[in-house]
Motif scaffolding. Structure first.
Motif, PDB file in Angstrom:
ATOM      1  N   ASN A  27      45.331  49.869  71.017  1.00 51.61           N
ATOM      2  CA  ASN A  27      43.993  50.067  70.481  1.00 51.61           C
ATOM      3  C   ASN A  27      43.987  49.984  68.960  1.00 51.61           C
ATOM      4  O   ASN A  27      43.048  49.454  68.360  1.00 51.61           O
ATOM      5  CB  ASN A  27      43.419  51.410  70.934  1.00 51.61           C
ATOM      6  N   VAL A  28      45.037  50.499  68.321  1.00 48.69           N
ATOM      7  CA  VAL A  28      45.138  50.427  66.863  1.00 48.69           C
ATOM      8  C   VAL A  28      45.244  48.976  66.430  1.00 48.69           C
ATOM      9  O   VAL A  28      44.559  48.541  65.495  1.00 48.69           O
ATOM     10  CB  VAL A  28      46.339  51.252  66.343  1.00 48.69           C
ATOM     11  N   ARG A  29      46.078  48.187  67.105  1.00 47.17           N
ATOM     12  CA  ARG A  29      46.214  46.769  66.774  1.00 47.17           C
ATOM     13  C   ARG A  29      44.903  46.027  66.957  1.00 47.17           C
ATOM     14  O   ARG A  29      44.505  45.218  66.113  1.00 47.17           O
ATOM     15  CB  ARG A  29      47.305  46.114  67.628  1.00 47.17           C
ATOM     16  N   ARG A  30      44.189  46.292  68.041  1.00 50.78           N
ATOM     17  CA  ARG A  30      42.913  45.619  68.308  1.00 50.78           C
ATOM     18  C   ARG A  30      41.891  45.954  67.220  1.00 50.78           C
ATOM     19  O   ARG A  30      41.217  45.068  66.696  1.00 50.78           O
ATOM     20  CB  ARG A  30      42.385  46.007  69.684  1.00 50.78           C
ATOM     21  N   GLU A  31      41.801  47.209  66.836  1.00 45.26           N
ATOM     22  CA  GLU A  31      40.856  47.616  65.788  1.00 45.26           C
ATOM     23  C   GLU A  31      41.251  47.016  64.444  1.00 45.26           C
ATOM     24  O   GLU A  31      40.402  46.566  63.681  1.00 45.26           O
ATOM     25  CB  GLU A  31      40.789  49.137  65.700  1.00 45.26           C
ATOM     26  N   VAL A  35      38.970  44.601  62.004  1.00 39.48           N
ATOM     27  CA  VAL A  35      38.710  44.857  60.590  1.00 39.48           C
ATOM     28  C   VAL A  35      39.154  43.659  59.744  1.00 39.48           C
ATOM     29  O   VAL A  35      38.447  43.226  58.829  1.00 39.48           O
ATOM     30  CB  VAL A  35      39.412  46.155  60.132  1.00 39.48           C
ATOM     31  N   LEU A  36      40.323  43.100  60.058  1.00 35.82           N
ATOM     32  CA  LEU A  36      40.807  41.928  59.313  1.00 35.82           C
ATOM     33  C   LEU A  36      39.863  40.742  59.476  1.00 35.82           C
ATOM     34  O   LEU A  36      39.607  40.010  58.530  1.00 35.82           O
ATOM     35  CB  LEU A  36      42.203  41.530  59.781  1.00 35.82           C
ATOM     36  N   ALA A  37      39.348  40.540  60.673  1.00 32.89           N
ATOM     37  CA  ALA A  37      38.431  39.427  60.910  1.00 32.89           C
ATOM     38  C   ALA A  37      37.181  39.585  60.051  1.00 32.89           C
ATOM     39  O   ALA A  37      36.675  38.608  59.491  1.00 32.89           O
ATOM     40  CB  ALA A  37      38.059  39.352  62.387  1.00 32.89           C
ATOM     41  N   GLY A  38      36.695  40.808  59.928  1.00 38.40           N
ATOM     42  CA  GLY A  38      35.532  41.046  59.079  1.00 38.40           C
ATOM     43  C   GLY A  38      35.855  40.832  57.614  1.00 38.40           C
ATOM     44  O   GLY A  38      35.070  40.246  56.866  1.00 38.40           O
ATOM     45  N   ALA A  39      37.033  41.283  57.175  1.00 34.65           N
ATOM     46  CA  ALA A  39      37.431  41.129  55.775  1.00 34.65           C
ATOM     47  C   ALA A  39      37.665  39.666  55.433  1.00 34.65           C
ATOM     48  O   ALA A  39      37.430  39.249  54.303  1.00 34.65           O
ATOM     49  CB  ALA A  39      38.683  41.945  55.493  1.00 34.65           C
ATOM     50  N   ALA A  40      38.106  38.884  56.395  1.00 35.33           N
ATOM     51  CA  ALA A  40      38.369  37.462  56.151  1.00 35.33           C
ATOM     52  C   ALA A  40      37.088  36.699  55.841  1.00 35.33           C
ATOM     53  O   ALA A  40      37.140  35.598  55.297  1.00 35.33           O
ATOM     54  CB  ALA A  40      39.075  36.845  57.355  1.00 35.33           C
ATOM     55  N   ILE A  45      39.033  35.909  49.678  1.00 30.23           N
ATOM     56  CA  ILE A  45      40.094  36.697  50.319  1.00 30.23           C
ATOM     57  C   ILE A  45      40.779  35.834  51.372  1.00 30.23           C
ATOM     58  O   ILE A  45      40.139  35.271  52.233  1.00 30.23           O
ATOM     59  CB  ILE A  45      39.539  37.978  50.963  1.00 30.23           C
ATOM     60  N   GLU A  46      42.095  35.737  51.260  1.00 32.28           N
ATOM     61  CA  GLU A  46      42.882  35.000  52.250  1.00 32.28           C
ATOM     62  C   GLU A  46      43.884  35.982  52.849  1.00 32.28           C
ATOM     63  O   GLU A  46      44.748  36.525  52.153  1.00 32.28           O
ATOM     64  CB  GLU A  46      43.625  33.852  51.582  1.00 32.28           C
ATOM     65  N   LEU A  47      43.741  36.262  54.121  1.00 28.47           N
ATOM     66  CA  LEU A  47      44.607  37.225  54.809  1.00 28.47           C
ATOM     67  C   LEU A  47      45.541  36.509  55.762  1.00 28.47           C
ATOM     68  O   LEU A  47      45.147  35.614  56.486  1.00 28.47           O
ATOM     69  CB  LEU A  47      43.760  38.234  55.584  1.00 28.47           C
ATOM     70  N   LYS A  48      46.813  36.927  55.739  1.00 25.70           N
ATOM     71  CA  LYS A  48      47.807  36.365  56.645  1.00 25.70           C
ATOM     72  C   LYS A  48      48.549  37.520  57.293  1.00 25.70           C
ATOM     73  O   LYS A  48      49.631  37.895  56.857  1.00 25.70           O
ATOM     74  CB  LYS A  48      48.772  35.464  55.892  1.00 25.70           C
ATOM     75  N   PRO A  49      47.943  38.137  58.326  1.00 27.78           N
ATOM     76  CA  PRO A  49      48.602  39.301  58.950  1.00 27.78           C
ATOM     77  C   PRO A  49      49.846  38.908  59.721  1.00 27.78           C
ATOM     78  O   PRO A  49      49.933  37.832  60.297  1.00 27.78           O
ATOM     79  CB  PRO A  49      47.522  39.830  59.879  1.00 27.78           C
ATOM     80  N   HIS A  50      50.819  39.777  59.700  1.00 30.05           N
ATOM     81  CA  HIS A  50      52.065  39.591  60.455  1.00 30.05           C
ATOM     82  C   HIS A  50      52.284  40.853  61.288  1.00 30.05           C
ATOM     83  O   HIS A  50      52.147  41.955  60.789  1.00 30.05           O
ATOM     84  CB  HIS A  50      53.257  39.393  59.532  1.00 30.05           C
ATOM     85  N   GLU A  51      52.618  40.682  62.533  1.00 34.07           N
ATOM     86  CA  GLU A  51      52.886  41.843  63.381  1.00 34.07           C
ATOM     87  C   GLU A  51      54.361  41.999  63.591  1.00 34.07           C
ATOM     88  O   GLU A  51      55.109  41.098  63.617  1.00 34.07           O
ATOM     89  CB  GLU A  51      52.207  41.687  64.741  1.00 34.07           C
TER      90      GLU A  51
END
Length: 51
Positions: A27-31, A35-40, A45-51
């Protein structure tokens, strides 16, 4: 009365789900992704999340 208030479970936790229970990692990852999708959508702003 809000449905969330009716189903709230007080457990003395600092960070909880919407109904007051422990946070689940999935659930934390999904939320976080939401949030990242909204910030993008913000200009410059260029976001490159890594898990």
């Amino acid at each position: 009365m809000s449905r969330l208030l009716v189903s709230w479970q007080e457990r003395g936790l600092v960070f909880t789900s919407a109904v007051g229970i422990d946070l689940d990692a999935a659930n934390v990852r999904r939320e976080f992704r939401r949030v990242l999708a909204g910030a993008a959508q913000l200009p410059g702003i260029e976001l490159k999340p890594h898990e």
